[in-house]
Design an enzyme around this catalytic site. Sequence first.
Site, PDB file in Angstrom:
ATOM      1  N   TYR A  29       0.807  -1.110  -0.100  1.00  0.00           N
ATOM      2  CA  TYR A  29      -0.204   0.031   0.070  1.00  0.00           C
ATOM      3  C   TYR A  29       1.056   1.323   0.087  1.00  0.00           C
ATOM      4  O   TYR A  29       0.746   2.100  -0.855  1.00  0.00           O
ATOM      5  CB  TYR A  29      -0.876  -0.062   1.063  1.00  0.00           C
ATOM      6  N   LYS A  33       1.255   4.374  -2.824  1.00  0.00           N
ATOM      7  CA  LYS A  33       0.771   5.795  -2.297  1.00  0.00           C
ATOM      8  C   LYS A  33       2.006   6.768  -2.746  1.00  0.00           C
ATOM      9  O   LYS A  33       1.924   7.824  -3.214  1.00  0.00           O
ATOM     10  CB  LYS A  33       0.289   5.778  -0.864  1.00  0.00           C
TER      11      LYS A  33
HETATM   12  P1  NDP Z   1     -13.211   2.264   0.937  1.00  0.00           P
HETATM   13  O1  NDP Z   1     -12.706   0.902   1.404  1.00  0.00           O
HETATM   14  O2  NDP Z   1     -14.228   2.972   1.945  1.00  0.00           O
HETATM   15  O3  NDP Z   1     -13.869   2.551  -0.483  1.00  0.00           O
HETATM   16  C1  NDP Z   1     -12.957   1.883  -1.521  1.00  0.00           C
HETATM   17  C2  NDP Z   1     -13.638   2.294  -2.857  1.00  0.00           C
HETATM   18  O4  NDP Z   1     -12.768   1.876  -3.971  1.00  0.00           O
HETATM   19  C3  NDP Z   1     -15.068   1.557  -2.871  1.00  0.00           C
HETATM   20  O5  NDP Z   1     -15.911   2.522  -3.618  1.00  0.00           O
HETATM   21  C4  NDP Z   1     -14.655   0.561  -3.933  1.00  0.00           C
HETATM   22  O6  NDP Z   1     -15.645   0.040  -4.801  1.00  0.00           O
HETATM   23  C5  NDP Z   1     -13.592   1.218  -4.877  1.00  0.00           C
HETATM   24  N1  NDP Z   1     -12.574   0.303  -5.411  1.00  0.00           N
HETATM   25  C6  NDP Z   1     -11.793  -0.839  -4.729  1.00  0.00           C
HETATM   26  N2  NDP Z   1     -11.335  -1.523  -5.951  1.00  0.00           N
HETATM   27  C7  NDP Z   1     -11.817  -1.026  -7.030  1.00  0.00           C
HETATM   28  C8  NDP Z   1     -11.557  -1.263  -8.375  1.00  0.00           C
HETATM   29  N3  NDP Z   1     -10.599  -2.285  -8.794  1.00  0.00           N
HETATM   30  N4  NDP Z   1     -12.096  -0.566  -9.373  1.00  0.00           N
HETATM   31  C9  NDP Z   1     -12.957   0.499  -8.990  1.00  0.00           C
HETATM   32  N5  NDP Z   1     -13.255   0.544  -7.733  1.00  0.00           N
HETATM   33  C10 NDP Z   1     -12.738   0.018  -6.867  1.00  0.00           C
HETATM   34  O7  NDP Z   1     -11.870   3.371   1.042  1.00  0.00           O
HETATM   35  P2  NDP Z   1     -11.688   4.595   1.568  1.00  0.00           P
HETATM   36  O8  NDP Z   1     -12.820   5.410   1.047  1.00  0.00           O
HETATM   37  O9  NDP Z   1     -11.434   4.697   2.899  1.00  0.00           O
HETATM   38  O10 NDP Z   1     -10.563   4.994   0.455  1.00  0.00           O
HETATM   39  C11 NDP Z   1     -10.393   5.828  -0.463  1.00  0.00           C
HETATM   40  C12 NDP Z   1      -9.204   6.198  -0.885  1.00  0.00           C
HETATM   41  O11 NDP Z   1      -8.424   6.980   0.118  1.00  0.00           O
HETATM   42  C13 NDP Z   1      -8.120   4.985  -1.306  1.00  0.00           C
HETATM   43  O12 NDP Z   1      -7.505   5.181  -2.139  1.00  0.00           O
HETATM   44  C14 NDP Z   1      -7.523   4.871   0.129  1.00  0.00           C
HETATM   45  O13 NDP Z   1      -6.287   4.291  -0.084  1.00  0.00           O
HETATM   46  C15 NDP Z   1      -7.324   6.653   0.417  1.00  0.00           C
HETATM   47  N6  NDP Z   1      -6.903   6.711   1.800  1.00  0.00           N
HETATM   48  C16 NDP Z   1      -7.905   6.370   2.854  1.00  0.00           C
HETATM   49  C17 NDP Z   1      -7.635   6.675   4.211  1.00  0.00           C
HETATM   50  C18 NDP Z   1      -8.459   6.373   5.359  1.00  0.00           C
HETATM   51  O14 NDP Z   1      -7.951   6.413   6.560  1.00  0.00           O
HETATM   52  N7  NDP Z   1      -9.599   5.826   5.026  1.00  0.00           N
HETATM   53  C19 NDP Z   1      -6.445   7.240   4.437  1.00  0.00           C
HETATM   54  C20 NDP Z   1      -5.545   7.566   3.386  1.00  0.00           C
HETATM   55  C21 NDP Z   1      -5.842   7.342   1.927  1.00  0.00           C
HETATM   56  P3  NDP Z   1     -16.717  -1.086  -4.032  1.00  0.00           P
HETATM   57  O15 NDP Z   1     -17.569  -0.713  -3.103  1.00  0.00           O
HETATM   58  O16 NDP Z   1     -17.654  -1.463  -5.534  1.00  0.00           O
HETATM   59  O17 NDP Z   1     -15.693  -2.316  -3.768  1.00  0.00           O
END
Ligand code: NDP
Length: 250
Positions: free
Chosen positions: A158, A162
């Site tokens: 991861y 990033k």
């Molecule tokens: P969630 O797990 O809540 O949501 C992830 C989202 O990504 C979902 O909508 C999922 O779709 C989608 N997704 C996953 N794989 C794919 C794929 N192959 N193609 C299309 N869509 C995909 O994650 P967060 O909201 O927490 O995170 C969002 C972003 O923010 C990520 O990049 C994460 O790394 C980053 N981030 C998050 C942090 C946190 O503390 N939460 C901190 C720092 C960065 P589906 O619902 O259909 O599975």
Amino acid sequence: MTDRAADFASLEGKTALVTGGSRGIGAAVARELAAAGARVAVNYRSSASAAEAIASEIGGLAVAGNVGDPEEARGIVERVESELGDLDILVNNAGITRDTLIARMSDEDWDEVIATNLSAAFYTCRAVSRKMLRRRSGAIVNMTSFVGLHGNPGQANYAATKAGLIGLTKTLAKELGNRGVRVNAVAPGYITTDITSGLSEEIRDFLLSATPLGRLGEPEDVARAVRFLSSDEAAFITGEVLLVDGGLGM
Ligand code: NDP
């Protein structure tokens, strides 16, 4: 003055694609961009009903597809452009974790995270770049993480993605800047979503104590930063990595 304040970071008339917009941060970003006036496409991989619900709430378009697959990523961009119009804003938000210590990390754990978090952004940026260059405008926001700047045990895959997104962001900012296309990154700290729901109480307490603002972040905190960077208010900002972490990563 009041009109200007009301219009701040308006996205009226713009078209946006948010990858991974069905849940968490992506869903908040989709809502925020729509509230600012944009037509928004909500991409998802498997949460069809959640994505459809958000799209109908904001008058947008739900688009299924795995952004970690080059053909599907291209297809997602083509579909959005044909149904909503050429993209002004691309938010590469989709992301997954497959956490474990490196000695136990499988090739699949590595490859899946690289494809979804990093290669996907390459595929979508490539797909939108030609038209954005031709139109001499566009804003791309890549969702990195404070982990990409600082590292984190158990997250080699991861953190590598990033950090890679930061290199991609800065390189594209240099490649595309002279044609008016801006590329920035947002680096959230710990935000309350499904990804962080499994954190132990001990880790939560540690994070809270290390965060000057004294709370974990909400998806809306990140969404407002994405809206700003997507807007003309950020017209002279490119190649930037904006921490949205309550001061955790200072
Ligand atoms: P969630 O797990 O809540 O949501 C992830 C989202 O990504 C979902 O909508 C999922 O779709 C989608 N997704 C996953 N794989 C794919 C794929 N192959 N193609 C299309 N869509 C995909 O994650 P967060 O909201 O927490 O995170 C969002 C972003 O923010 C990520 O990049 C994460 O790394 C980053 N981030 C998050 C942090 C946190 O503390 N939460 C901190 C720092 C960065 P589906 O619902 O259909 O599975």
